[in-house]
Design a protein around this motif. Structure first.
Motif, mmCIF file in Angstrom:
data_model
loop_
_atom_site.group_PDB
_atom_site.id
_atom_site.type_symbol
_atom_site.label_atom_id
_atom_site.label_comp_id
_atom_site.label_asym_id
_atom_site.label_seq_id
_atom_site.Cartn_x
_atom_site.Cartn_y
_atom_site.Cartn_z
ATOM 1 N N GLY A 1 29.419 -70.533 85.673
ATOM 2 C CA GLY A 1 29.037 -70.863 84.525
ATOM 3 C C GLY A 1 27.365 -71.519 84.656
ATOM 4 N N THR B 1 34.385 -68.688 84.556
ATOM 5 C CA THR B 1 33.528 -67.619 83.594
ATOM 6 C C THR B 1 34.634 -66.637 83.247
ATOM 7 O OG1 THR B 1 31.386 -68.422 84.405
ATOM 8 C CG2 THR B 1 31.653 -66.306 83.403
ATOM 9 N N ASP C 1 33.552 -63.266 85.268
ATOM 10 C CA ASP C 1 33.257 -63.332 86.556
ATOM 11 C C ASP C 1 33.863 -62.496 87.578
ATOM 12 O OD1 ASP C 1 32.531 -64.406 88.959
ATOM 13 O OD2 ASP C 1 32.352 -66.382 88.450
ATOM 14 N N TYR D 1 38.227 -65.506 86.516
ATOM 15 C CA TYR D 1 38.657 -66.664 85.725
ATOM 16 C C TYR D 1 40.101 -67.170 86.167
ATOM 17 C CZ TYR D 1 39.233 -69.534 81.311
ATOM 18 O OH TYR D 1 39.586 -70.406 80.701
#
Length: 536
Positions: A500, A467, A470, A475
Motif C-alpha cells: 500500500g 493490497t 498484490d 491480500y
C-alpha cells in the motif's frame, strides 16, 4: 473440476504433513551425539522456550550474555550515517563467533521533537535496508522524516552484512537457460537437479552461515540494535518480507514495541509451517494479476500494443517461441528464453497499473524484434539477490522432504497458474514461491527458524496493511495476519501492485499517522486511490 478436486485433496495433505513431520524426529545425527551445523534440524521451538524462561524482562536479544555493541556512526554522504555492529552468529552461543551487521541512518530533521529511531526493512528476503533508508530519507511523509532517525540494518547474510553467496552470475544464468516456460517432459527431474546444483553452490560458498540466517536470529539482532541505539521501545516499519521480521519480533518481544507497521503482510503460519499452502496463494495471485493486465490490454488497444486483441494467447505463444528458439549471445550461449521472460514479469507486476503501458510496450518489442529489457540476461545483481532470497527462506520454512509430495504440488501450481506457474515451479530456485525444490533438499540446519506462536500477546496495537491486487503478498495473507495477532488493525488498499505504501497516498498518510502519533485508521478502513495506467 479436476484441478480443484486435486487442489482440495492436496491442501488437505499440506495441512497434515507438517504436523506429521513435527511429531517425529527431524534431526539427523551422525551417531556420535555431535550436531553437525550442516545437518537438517528444526530446533526453534525449544530455543524459544529456553529464552522466554530466562526472566520476566529478557535481556537485549532475549539471551543472557549478549554484548550490546557500541554504534560508532560515520558520515557516508548525502546526510546519511553508517555504522557496523557485531552480534552473535549463533544465539545459542552468545559469547562465541560474531557476524558484522551494516547499519544506515538518516537523523531526524527536527531533533527537538525527535521520538526515537524508526527501524525499517524493505523485504526480499535479500533486500538491503540501506537503500530503503535513503529512499525514505528523501521521500517519506514529512512527519516521519522530522520526528524519527530513520535506521535500517542489512539482515545477516544480506547486502553489506556478510552477504551469502550461492551460484555466480554465469552459473545462475546457465541454470535458467535449461528451463522452459511451457510444461514439458522431464521437468520435475530437471528441477530437482537444478536445485541440488544451487544448494551445492550455497554450501560451497556460504556453509558456515547457512544455519544462522533465519528470521528468529534477525529479529533478535534487531532487539540488540534497538538497545545499542538507545531506544527503550521499538518503532518499526516492515515492507513485504519485512512484515515477517516484524511479526517474529512482536512475538519474541511484544512489550518492547511502541509502534509496528506491517505493509504487504505474510501469513506467518502458512509461510513458516505450511509452505506449500503459502506458495500456492502466490502462484494464484501472480496469474490473477497477469489476467487483469491482459484484460486491460484487450480493452484498451489504443494504450496496449501487445497481442493484437488477444494478449493472453500472445503471451503463451511468445513463451513457446522463446522456449523453442531462445536468445543467444555472440558466443552462442543461451541468455534468455521463455522462463527468464516470466521471471522478469513476476517482478514487473509489483509495479502496479501505472507501469502497465510500459510492460505492454516491452512485451510487444520482445514479440516483434526479440530484444529489449525483458530478454536481457539474468544479471549479477539478480543472481545475488535470488541466492540470498532462496537461502534465507529455506532457513525459515519447514518443507516436508517427501519428493512425491513436491511433485504433486509443482504440478498443481502449474495447473492453477498456467501463465507464470510452470517456469517458476520447475525452473531453478528463483523468487519466493519458486523455492520448494531447493528447500526440500536443503542441506543446512535450520537453527535460526521461528515456528510460532503468532499472537504477539501483550503487544500494543499493530497496523497491518494489505493490497487487494498484490501479486507478491496476496491480500488474504494480510487479513490472516491481522486476525492472528491479538491486537491489530487492518488497513486495505484497493489497488494493484506490491504494498500500500508504494501505491497509495492514502495508505502512506495512514502509516505515517500511526508511526508518529499512534493513531490507527478506523476499523474497516479502505484506501481507494489507485492510480490508472500511465501512457507516456
Amino acid at each position: 473440476m479436476k484441478t480443484w478436486s486435486l487442489l482440495s485433496r492436496v491442501l488437505g495433505a499440506a495441512v497434515a504433513a507438517p504436523f506429521l513431520v513435527s511429531c517425529s524426529s527431524n534431526t539427523e545425527s551422525s551417531g556420535d551425539g555431535a550436531q553437525d551445523p550442516m545437518t537438517l534440524s528444526s530446533e526453534s521451538d525449544a530455543l524459544s522456550g529456553d529464552f522466554d524462561a530466562l526472566s520476566h524482562e529478557p535481556p537485549p536479544g532475549g539471551v543472557r550474555g549478549v554484548k550490546v555493541p557500541t554504534l560508532e556512526w560515520s558520515d557516508c554522504g548525502g546526510g546519511y550515517q553508517c555504522a557496523k555492529a557485531d552480534v552473535p552468529l549463533d544465539y545459542r552461543e552468545p559469547r562465541g563467533r560474531t557476524i558484522s551487521l551494516a547499519l544506515t541512518r538518516k537523523p531526524a530533521t527536527d531533533p527537538a521533537r525527535r521520538i526515537g529511531s524508526l527501524w525499517v526493512n524493505p523485504g526480499g528476503p535479500g533486500g538491503s535496508a540501506g537503500g530503503l533508508v535513503r529512499r525514505l530519507g528523501q521521500s517519506a511523509p514529512a512527519p516521519m522524516r522530522e520526528r524519527f532517525d530513520i535506521i535500517g540494518f542489512d539482515p545477516r547474510g544480506v547486502g553489506a552484512s556478510v552477504p551469502l553467496a550461492c551460484q555466480n552470475q554465469r552459473e545462475y544464468s546457465d541454470a535458467w537457460a535449461q528451463a522452459t516456460a511451457r510444461p514439458e517432459r522431464g521437468q520435475f527431474d530437471r528441477a530437482l537437479q537444478l536445485a541440488k546444483e544451487f544448494n551445492d553452490a550455497c554450501v560451497r560458498e556460504s556453509a558456515d552461515r547457512l544455519p544462522y540466517v533465519g528470521t528468529q536470529y534477525t529479529a533478535r539482532d534487531m532487539d540488540v540494535l534497538r538497545e545499542a541505539a538507545g531506544d527503550k521501545k521499538l518503532n518499526y516499519f516492515g515492507i513485504s518480507f519485512g512484515t515477517f521480521i516484524g511479526t517474529v519480533y512482536a512475538n519474541l518481544f511484544p512489550k518492547r514495541i511502541r509502534v509496528l507497521a506491517l505493509d504487504g503482510a505474510y501469513d506467518p503460519e502458512t509461510y513458516a509451517n505450511r509452505p506449500y499452502e503459502y506458495d500456492l496463494g502466490q502462484y494464484v495471485a501472480v496469474d490473477a494479476a497477469l489476467k487483469r493486465f491482459f484484460d486491460w490490454c484487450k480493452d484498451t488497444p489504443e494504450s496496449c500494443s501487445f497481442g493484437n486483441g488477444n494478449p493472453a494467447k500472445a503471451f503463451l505463444d511468445l513463451q513457446a517461441s522463446l522456449d523453442a528458439n531462445p536468445i543467444r549471445n555472440a558466443e552462442g550461449r543461451v541468455i534468455a528464453n521463455g522462463a527468464t521472460l516470466v521471471l522478469q514479469i513476476v517482478f514487473d507486476l509489483n509495479r502496479a497499473r501505472p507501469f502497465w503501458p510500459t510492460l505492454a510496450k516491452d512485451l510487444a518489442q520482445a514479440q516483434t524484434t526479440r530484444d529489449g529489457r525483458l530478454l536481457a540476461e539474468v544479471s549479477a545483481g539478480t543472481a545475488s539477490f535470488l541466492g540470498m532470497n532462496t537461502a534465507i527462506e529455506c532457513a525459515d520454512r519447514d518443507f516436508p522432504r517427501d519428493k512425491s509430495l513436491l511433485r504433486t504440488f509443482l504440478r498443481l501450481e502449474s495447473a492453477v497458474a498456467p501463465y507464470a506457474g510452470p517456469a517458476i515451479a520447475f525452473g531453478p530456485p528463483g523468487y519466493d514461491h519458486g523455492h520448494a525444490p531447493a528447500c526440500v533438499q536443503w542441506p543446512a540446519a535450520r537453527r535460526s527458524r521461528y515456528a510460532g506462536p503468532w499472537d504477539a500477546a501483550g503487544s500494543p496495537p499493530i497496523l497491518v496493511v494489505g493490497t487487494t491486487g498484490d501479486p507478491d503478498t496476496p491480500y488474504p495473507d494480510a487479513v490472516s495476519l491481522a486476525r492472528k495477532l491479538d491486537n491489530a488493525r487492518l488497513l486495505t488498499f484497493k489497488g494493484e501492485g506490491h504494498t500500500g505504501y508504494s501505491g497509495s497516498a492514502c495508505a502512506r498518510a495512514a502509516i505515517s499517522d500511526y508511526l508518529v502519533d499512534r493513531v490507527l485508521p478506523a476499523r474497516g478502513a479502505v484506501c481507494d486511490d489507485a492510480l490508472p495506467p500511465t501512457t507516456n
